[in-house]
Design an enzyme around this catalytic site. Structure first.
Site: not given
Length: 344
Positions: A63, A162, A254-255, A339
């Site tokens: 990261y 999703n 964003y990802g 999650k």
């Protein structure tokens, strides 16, 4: 004068990693020392904390920001204040708090943190909503607000619909009268997923393969082409999504779940003048450290949506702390629509 709740706890446990690697292999449940409470510190009993993709990436060492090792995992969650230092004015025992910044290490039963690293949230919202509030709903809120001026009736297209952010985008957009076109990967239980996203307020749910089909034109008979596209995937999915963006529209990345670059045809720049931007919630928070008004108004707006039932927590699987290894393995599987939340 320190203020404390009755029966303050001092023994803590947490999920610690001493080196980078695959989370199930390097994360261990260990006893932690609870630091002495300083004048500006807050002693917090953690209630619940999710496992997010960024948490996994931080443990893997991939990261953009990494905590100094050894580190306690987790960047998000909700806790209850047990006691506060003598200089702490904005918090009192019994208040609920969430992290104000990344790297707090929320996968622990309790901890002592500086006051400025915490944000107070109302304790009348569901605990799972509070535990998942500081990353995904904030990201969704900012992307819908900061890049295009959207009015009721406008539309937004997003992939990874999703995901936690995707579910928040659907609900926040719905509450604002904005239509959503939601792209998901094809999967065995697709009808169930379509039903779930539609129940959240999705106007259209399509697979990545459908983006290339002529039937997409039918969608735009009833709603305008989107001025905003939200990309969390990269690769082919993003190129196809971009085709449906209005001229002068904006795509925000964003990802990058596909781990592939964003490919944009030259014609999209020349003839349609599309804009490509990026967004990272951690960076936004850094830039707005001195602008508490922006943070407060965002949190107030999100908590109001939660209270009205317009914003719910993402589909969650609740896991006791001792079952952390199974939770980490499950959180890393593809097509995860739930999650994992550690109960602390």
């Amino acid at each position: 004068m320190q203020r404390a709740a009755a029966g303050v706890l001092r023994a803590a446990r947490g999920l610690l990693y001493e080196r980078h690697g695959e989370p199930p292999a390097v994360v261990q449940l260990k006893d932690l020392e609870v630091a002495k409470l300083g004048d500006s510190d807050v002693h917090v009993k953690m209630l619940a904390a999710p496992i997010n993709p960024a948490d996994i990436n931080m443990i893997q060492g991939t990261y953009a920001i990494l905590s100094p090792l050894p580190a306690v995992g987790g960047n998000e969650g909700v806790g209850e204040v047990l006691e506060v230092g003598s200089r702490v004015a904005a918090l009192k025992p019994g208040d609920w708090v969430i992290p104000a910044t990344s790297g707090l290490g929320t996968w622990r039963t309790q901890g002592v943190f500086p006051e400025q690293m915490l944000l107070k949230v109302p304790s009348d919202i569901p605990v799972l909503c509070a535990a998942t509030l500081s990353v995904n709903p904030c990201t969704a809120y900012r992307m819908l607000a900061d890049f295009e001026t959207l009015a009721p009736g406008d539309s937004v297209i997003q992939n990874a619909a999703n995901s936690g952010v995707g579910q928040a985008v659907i609900q926040i957009a719905k509450a604002s009268g904005i239509k959503t076109i939601n792209v998901v990967r094809d999967r065995p239980d697709l009808p169930k997923l379509v039903e779930r996203l539609t129940a959240l307020g999705a106007d259209h749910v399509v697979t990545e393969e459908m983006l290339r089909k002529p039937e997409m034109k039918d969608i735009f008979k009833s709603i305008p082409k989107p001025r905003l596209a939200l990309n969390c995937v990269g690769g082919k999915s993003t190129t196809e999504m971009l085709r449906h963006l209005q001229p002068k529209g904006t795509m925000v990345t964003y990802g990058g779940m596909a781990k592939q670059p964003v490919m944009v045809p030259v014609s999209a720049f020349i003839f349609r003048d599309v804009r490509l931007r990026g967004f990272w919630m951690t960076q936004w928070r850094k830039e707005h450290e001195q602008d508490q008004q922006s943070v407060t108004s965002m949190m107030d707006a999100l908590c109001q949506l939660i209270r009205r039932g317009h914003l719910t927590a993402p589909a969650c699987t609740q896991v006791p702390l001792q079952d952390y290894r199974e939770a980490l393995e499950a959180a890393m599987k593809p097509f995860t629509s739930s999650k994992h939340i550690l109960l602390l």
